[in-house]
Design an enzyme around this catalytic site. Structure first.
Site, PDB file in Angstrom:
ATOM      1  N   ASP A  24     -33.722   9.847 -17.111  1.00 17.32           N
ATOM      2  CA  ASP A  24     -33.920   9.830 -18.389  1.00 17.32           C
ATOM      3  C   ASP A  24     -33.738   8.618 -19.351  1.00 17.32           C
ATOM      4  O   ASP A  24     -32.753   8.390 -20.323  1.00 17.32           O
ATOM      5  CB  ASP A  24     -32.789  10.889 -19.088  1.00 17.32           C
ATOM      6  CG  ASP A  24     -33.144  11.523 -20.260  1.00 17.32           C
ATOM      7  OD1 ASP A  24     -34.227  11.012 -21.136  1.00 17.32           O
ATOM      8  OD2 ASP A  24     -32.346  11.928 -20.904  1.00 17.32           O
ATOM      9  N   HIS A  84     -38.154  20.862 -20.723  1.00 13.41           N
ATOM     10  CA  HIS A  84     -36.989  19.807 -21.131  1.00 13.41           C
ATOM     11  C   HIS A  84     -36.157  20.376 -22.361  1.00 13.41           C
ATOM     12  O   HIS A  84     -36.751  21.255 -23.197  1.00 13.41           O
ATOM     13  CB  HIS A  84     -37.788  18.705 -21.440  1.00 13.41           C
ATOM     14  CG  HIS A  84     -36.947  17.463 -21.938  1.00 13.41           C
ATOM     15  ND1 HIS A  84     -36.349  17.210 -23.055  1.00 13.41           N
ATOM     16  CD2 HIS A  84     -36.608  16.219 -21.102  1.00 13.41           C
ATOM     17  CE1 HIS A  84     -35.559  16.239 -23.005  1.00 13.41           C
ATOM     18  NE2 HIS A  84     -35.700  15.564 -21.876  1.00 13.41           N
TER      19      HIS A  84
END
Lengths: 360, 360
Positions: A321, A198
């Site tokens: 997200d 990430h």
């Protein structure tokens, strides 16, 4: 066959829905879907890490480096209970695969990071158990201590039943291509579990010209994380660990766009450069054997279509997200993508279930 | 309308030609085209700059930094005469828009750079005049001396009849967002001539983690140059010079892929960051008012289709990057793109003729 479906979908799309920003106007049809919506890069936080990050930030002004330690995202991040489930129900998300919001525990000293990572993993799994079928979770790791990370990954998968792990790009400016981190890859391969890389803010070696307020997440995050992925390929990580699976968010951090150019110029550079990188296959080809990408923050049709045409539907997974993106808007974008029923189900359900071994 | 054509073309393409790497097998049909092929990022060199770069490199091993000062590309780069024209005829290229190969004169001290730039511009125009209708040329500039650069740009356009200018990204680690360089933009806007920002190796502020042999051109060049373009947007260059036109190669260095995310996250960051960037419109929107992109090194269908869907056909131009790319293969890729006749002509002829004011 998969690619034919994608292109057929592109035609069916007509014009306006070919642009993700237009598809915001589309309406999801909750309850009439023949598939679940699994979103695989959904952020959360635990109070102990939140407090440790605030302590670290001290009296400095708010910074991208610590992640959201103030402002409107703190409350939804810390909510691992009813509020989160209500938002999922309202917005049409069946399953969130949870992970601690970036930068996880990677700013702390090794001992504190190891302790907080284990606590985070225990805590996320309380939520997973409390709401059967609604959550998966990726293990937070502390790459500061590679051996402890590998042990925690083993515990997370075999004892806790987690679904993979997440690393927020560089740790103290170091990338996972450094062999000192490879015990983590060895464990992941042995456990047959994926590692999600990430973004976080660019490493000190990159941040100078990239440090443009307003463009950190939209550009520098992708540069940082795409570069990280290429460093793994370049270092031969996937020749050493051929079954290792890495997951990249944000539509592969731009790598699918450069797929052919990466291979073409690799041939060119290694033919004419006296230094030489030994790889078993063209570098971008590893994207199709050792990577999956997700749509987090990139639920727009033009980049999705290019990515599907390049990597194939089986390597792409849906993500939102949450809470940094608008969950309802992202679900509406998904509904508006011109995909066949089979491709849509692969994108938002079956690929994720397979890669992360999610229980139905 | 334009977008419908692109999507229609995508359908007509069928499956295999949707992937640029497959379209290599396609065959161009020279002589049966209803349009000229104008390629707009075609490299050359003059002996004086070649010698100065070799002197600068001294006894160091060959490096990406100086560009091709040895090896198979030197001869075709230095050929500004019959050999180049024969290759164009053989490969099906009607017009090359010439530019001095990266890094141009940007490694030299200011005085030498200014002198060599003027010499290069005179020399390229000898070729343009010698072969009417076969060449255009972009002025080499020495940003080391911004005032002299602006004067040379004026001379190049008004006296020599050149077609624009080219800058090879950073100069001594500095980007053109620094207002000291803005006389160049002021001149370009006043002259109504475009500036092509071409890659070179990453600036010292970026090169650390990006320095991966085999991935410099395919990835780091794009990071360097895409970052440069965003720095211009971020600095408000296009609010100050609203008619200024920048050209980016390599399919916009990845920016079209991130179009919607750039705008989305800019809103996010500027809403929550105490520092604030003042722009008159969403940052990616400047790509549609102040940028054109070219297909140099990126003649692959997936990224081209995504770029056409994002920016529209009128902002995309065909380029090869001769001699570093295989000219015949790139022309074959162009022939295989599933475009309508009108879009194909815009891509490879009329857009370039308009933007660079090329004489027919």
């Amino acid at each position: 066959m998969k690619r034919r479906t994608v292109l057929g979908g592109l035609l069916a799309a007509g014009v306006s829905s070919s642009l993700g920003r237009h598809s915001r106007a589309a309406t999801a049809a909750p309850g009439r879907r023949d598939h679940r919506v699994i979103a695989v890069e959904e952020a959360c936080q635990i109070p102990e890490i939140h407090a440790a990050l605030k302590r670290l930030a001290g009296n400095n002004p708010p910074s991208m480096k610590t992640g959201p330690i103030a402002g409107p995202f703190v409350a939804p991040l810390l909510d691992l209970g009813e509020g989160r489930v209500r938002a999922m129900d309202a917005d049409g998300v069946d399953v969130q695969v949870l992970s601690i919001t970036s930068p996880g525990v990677q700013l702390f000293d090794a001992a504190e990071a190891v302790t907080l990572a284990a606590l985070a993993n225990d805590r996320m799994m309380e939520t997973v158990r409390k709401y059967p079928g609604r959550f998966g979770a990726l293990a937070t790791l502390a790459p500061q201590d590679p051996a402890a990370s590998a042990r925690e990954l083993d515990r997370a998968i075999t004892k806790l039943g987690m679904n993979g792990a997440i690393v927020n790009s560089h740790t103290n400016g170091e990338y996972l291509d450094d062999p000192k981190f490879w015990p983590l890859f060895e464990a992941a391969e042995a456990l047959d579990t994926p590692i999600y890389i990430h973004p976080r803010e660019p490493s000190p070696g990159l941040e100078g010209p990239l440090w443009m307020p307003g463009f950190i997440v939209g550009w520098a995050y992708g540069v940082e994380t795409g570069t990280h992925a290429l460093r793994l390929i370049s270092a031969g990580v996937f020749d050493r660990f051929p079954k290792l699976q890495i997951v990249l968010g944000h539509m592969g951090e731009g790598l699918p766009f450069f797929y052919d150019r990466l291979n073409n110029r690799f041939r060119f550079e290694t033919a004419f450069s006296p230094r030489s990188v030994k790889l078993q296959k063209p570098p971008a080809d590893y994207l199709k054997s050792n990577f999956h990408v997700t749509t987090s923050g990139m639920n727009h049709w033009a980049p999705l279509a290019a990515t599907l045409a390049t990597l194939g539907i089986e390597r792409v997974m849906y993500a939102i997200d949450y809470p940094m993106e608008n969950q309802a808007g992202e679900v509406a974008a998904l509904a508006a993508f011109p995909l066949s029923a089979g491709d849509r189900r692969a994108l938002c359900e079956t690929n994720a279930a397979r890669v992360f071994k999610l229980k139905a």
